[in-house]
Design a protein around this motif. Structure first.
Motif, PDB file in Angstrom:
ATOM      1  N   CYS A  56     -14.316  -9.221   4.614  1.00 21.48           N
ATOM      2  CA  CYS A  56     -15.381  -8.263   4.909  1.00 21.48           C
ATOM      3  C   CYS A  56     -16.696  -9.024   4.701  1.00 21.48           C
ATOM      4  N   MET A  57     -17.283  -9.504   5.808  1.00 20.77           N
ATOM      5  CA  MET A  57     -18.382 -10.472   5.730  1.00 20.77           C
ATOM      6  C   MET A  57     -19.744  -9.783   5.882  1.00 20.77           C
ATOM      7  N   ASP A  58     -20.628 -10.089   4.959  1.00 28.65           N
ATOM      8  CA  ASP A  58     -21.961  -9.483   5.013  1.00 28.65           C
ATOM      9  C   ASP A  58     -23.061 -10.503   5.258  1.00 28.65           C
ATOM     10  N   CYS A  89     -12.832 -11.594  -5.018  1.00 31.81           N
ATOM     11  CA  CYS A  89     -12.547 -12.829  -4.300  1.00 31.81           C
ATOM     12  C   CYS A  89     -13.590 -13.048  -3.206  1.00 31.81           C
ATOM     13  N   HIS A  90     -14.351 -14.134  -3.330  1.00 29.47           N
ATOM     14  CA  HIS A  90     -15.436 -14.443  -2.400  1.00 29.47           C
ATOM     15  C   HIS A  90     -15.009 -15.612  -1.512  1.00 29.47           C
ATOM     16  N   VAL A  91     -15.191 -15.468  -0.187  1.00 27.02           N
ATOM     17  CA  VAL A  91     -14.752 -16.501   0.747  1.00 27.02           C
ATOM     18  C   VAL A  91     -15.905 -16.930   1.650  1.00 27.02           C
ATOM     19  N   ILE A  92     -15.868 -18.210   2.031  1.00 22.82           N
ATOM     20  CA  ILE A  92     -16.815 -18.782   2.989  1.00 22.82           C
ATOM     21  C   ILE A  92     -16.004 -19.460   4.086  1.00 22.82           C
ATOM     22  N   LEU A  93     -16.308 -19.138   5.331  1.00 19.96           N
ATOM     23  CA  LEU A  93     -15.649 -19.753   6.475  1.00 19.96           C
ATOM     24  C   LEU A  93     -16.681 -20.503   7.298  1.00 19.96           C
ATOM     25  N   ALA A  94     -16.370 -21.745   7.665  1.00 20.95           N
ATOM     26  CA  ALA A  94     -17.276 -22.563   8.462  1.00 20.95           C
ATOM     27  C   ALA A  94     -16.528 -23.077   9.688  1.00 20.95           C
ATOM     28  N   GLY A 146     -18.299 -13.553   2.592  1.00 22.14           N
ATOM     29  CA  GLY A 146     -18.180 -12.195   2.078  1.00 22.14           C
ATOM     30  C   GLY A 146     -16.989 -12.105   1.147  1.00 22.14           C
ATOM     31  N   ASN A 147     -16.399 -10.927   1.040  1.00 32.14           N
ATOM     32  CA  ASN A 147     -15.299 -10.703   0.110  1.00 32.14           C
ATOM     33  C   ASN A 147     -13.976 -10.466   0.824  1.00 32.14           C
ATOM     34  N   LEU A 148     -12.904 -10.908   0.164  1.00 31.45           N
ATOM     35  CA  LEU A 148     -11.566 -10.617   0.653  1.00 31.45           C
ATOM     36  C   LEU A 148     -11.270  -9.144   0.386  1.00 31.45           C
ATOM     37  N   TRP A 208     -11.662 -11.672  10.048  1.00 31.04           N
ATOM     38  CA  TRP A 208     -12.823 -11.153   9.338  1.00 31.04           C
ATOM     39  C   TRP A 208     -13.619 -10.213  10.234  1.00 31.04           C
ATOM     40  N   LEU A 209     -14.376  -9.343   9.576  1.00 30.00           N
ATOM     41  CA  LEU A 209     -15.226  -8.371  10.256  1.00 30.00           C
ATOM     42  C   LEU A 209     -16.645  -8.469   9.734  1.00 30.00           C
ATOM     43  N   HIS A 210     -17.612  -8.208  10.610  1.00 31.57           N
ATOM     44  CA  HIS A 210     -18.983  -7.982  10.153  1.00 31.57           C
ATOM     45  C   HIS A 210     -18.996  -6.640   9.437  1.00 31.57           C
TER      46      HIS A 210
END
Length: 423
Positions: free
Chosen positions: A161-163, A126-131, A140-142, A76-78
């Motif tokens: 693509c993480m916001d 597609c929305h993803v959450i990573l912990a 953010g979104n895939l 993932w990227l900021h």
């Protein structure tokens, strides 16, 4: 992944990577101590050393820095849609960027090993959450994009693509553009590019080390000793099926074998107790009974050599409760060796790998140094994790084709000089 042009490009990359390895410089990035939380007696679990490498993505290319993490799947990227793109990727500036809809195979089936299943946002994307274990998270979104490193370009690479991000150490979080997931999951970077092997060698000094995709056929590389990857096909609540899971069988301190039942090292019926090799975790964590046995034996063998920090409430990063006072004007005294005994291979942890100086903590003329093995039960973690601090000056190879991990002692600064400066 079904487009003929993309398949052709991926096949070209795979063919290239199997005949000529891609070698990249690896850096040890230290986070300034001012960015770390400092309650009176307890430093919360975090990563203040990261392993990073540089690459570029997008069309035209944007330069980025990513942390390599063999304990994670999705890269993932900021992402930031603004002119200020330092430590961020701006998708608006790239013609090869595309978002992935909820209906895609990448979102519906290839995310099966994500701890948190993806969801569908209002735009049907597609929305993803990573912990993560240090209680940080990002969402953010895939998306897909062209990743470039060495002389290779890999179009259509799926990433997050993480916001939105949460971290207890925001300065740490912002120093890198993102994280490169390199476990065995379907969407990990190594799975997507199809390499059969990759390896790294980590050094404290400059140059910081090497990251290599492909075969490491160097005459100066010592023969590697391998341990097989452990496979469990059934889904279990505490077993990560796509981690680099190996079998820890015992621990020695010098010549003294810790007297522990073999069952302590074997995953139980829930999957708790697996052993993972993880470049994204700094130190090594052991489950409570094994940690206690190691702690007691290390204390016994360093009696009269090290001065114990007599502060029961001081716990470094929330999991490291064995700390010492060491005179900073003198070298660290000779210490016993800790040997991790894996199936088929032993890894020796020597000298400076056993103690870590806590930044900003001094007692008179002494620095505070903590034992670099932590108690998983205090984090809490349900696993043994072999962190990258214990992997320094070791060539570590992940052989995906043969389902094994290899180790060989190595001066990693010299290896990097050989490969990058041809000395």
């Amino acid at each position: 992944m079904a487009f003929p042009l993309l398949l052709l490009l991926l096949q070209s990359f795979i063919s290239y990577s199997t005949t000529k390895p891609i070698i990249l410089p690896l850096k040890n990035q230290k986070i300034p101590s001012m960015s770390l939380p400092k309650p009176p007696n307890k430093l919360f679990f975090h990563h203040n050393i990261s392993l990073t490498f540089s690459l570029s993505i997008g069309t035209p290319p944007q330069n980025i820095t990513m942390v390599i993490d063999t304990g994670s799947e999705l890269s993932w990227l900021h992402c930031k849609k603004s002119p200020n793109t330092q430590n961020f990727f701006n998708p608006l500036l790239s013609s090869s960027y595309s978002l992935i809809p909820c209906s895609s195979q990448s979102c519906q089936t290839q995310t099966r090993d994500f701890p948190i299943p993806p969801s569908c946002d209002s735009a049907k994307l597609c929305h993803v959450i990573l912990a993560y274990a240090d209680e940080s998270s990002t969402e953010g979104n895939l998306a897909s994009e062209t990743f470039r490193f060495g002389d290779s370009a890999v179009p259509g690479t799926v990433f997050g693509c993480m916001d939105t991000s949460f971290s207890s150490t925001p300065l740490e979080d912002s120093k890198n553009t993102g994280l490169m997931g390199m476990n065995r999951g379907a969407l990990s970077f190594v799975s997507q590019i199809g390499v059969s092997k990759f390896s790294y060698c980590i050094s404290d000094s400059d140059p910081g080390g090497v990251l290599l995709f492909g075969d490491a056929n160097f005459t100066w590389l010592r023969p590697l000793n391998y341990t097989p990857l452990i496979q469990i096909s059934l889904p279990l609540p505490y077993f990560d099926r796509v981690a680099y899971s190996v079998q820890l069988e015992g621990i020695r301190v010098s010549d003294k074998l810790l007297q522990l039942p073999k069952s302590f090292f074997v995953p139980d019926h829930t999957g708790a107790g697996q052993t993972m090799v993880d470049s994204g975790t700094q130190f090594t964590f052991l489950l409570g009974p094994v940690y206690t046995a190691l702690k007691n034996e290390f204390l016994n063998q360093t009696k009269g050599i090290l001065k114990v920090l007599d502060e029961p409430n001081f716990v470094f990063q929330g999991a490291f409760d064995l700390c010492f006072r060491v005179n900073v004007s003198e070298p660290i005294p000779a210490l016993p060796t800790v040997v991790l005994m894996f199936r088929g291979v032993e890894v020796s942890i020597l000298g400076g790998r056993l103690l870590y100086r806590v930044a900003g903590e001094e007692r008179g003329g002494d620095g505070v140094y903590c034992f670099t093995f932590g108690n998983s039960d205090l984090v809490p973690l349900e696993a043994y994790i072999i962190g990258h601090h214990q992997q320094h000056d070791m060539w570590v190879e992940y052989d995906l084709k043969n389902s094994r991990v290899g180790f060989a002692p190595m001066r990693c600064d010299l290896a990097a000089k050989r490969l990058f400066f041809r000395v």
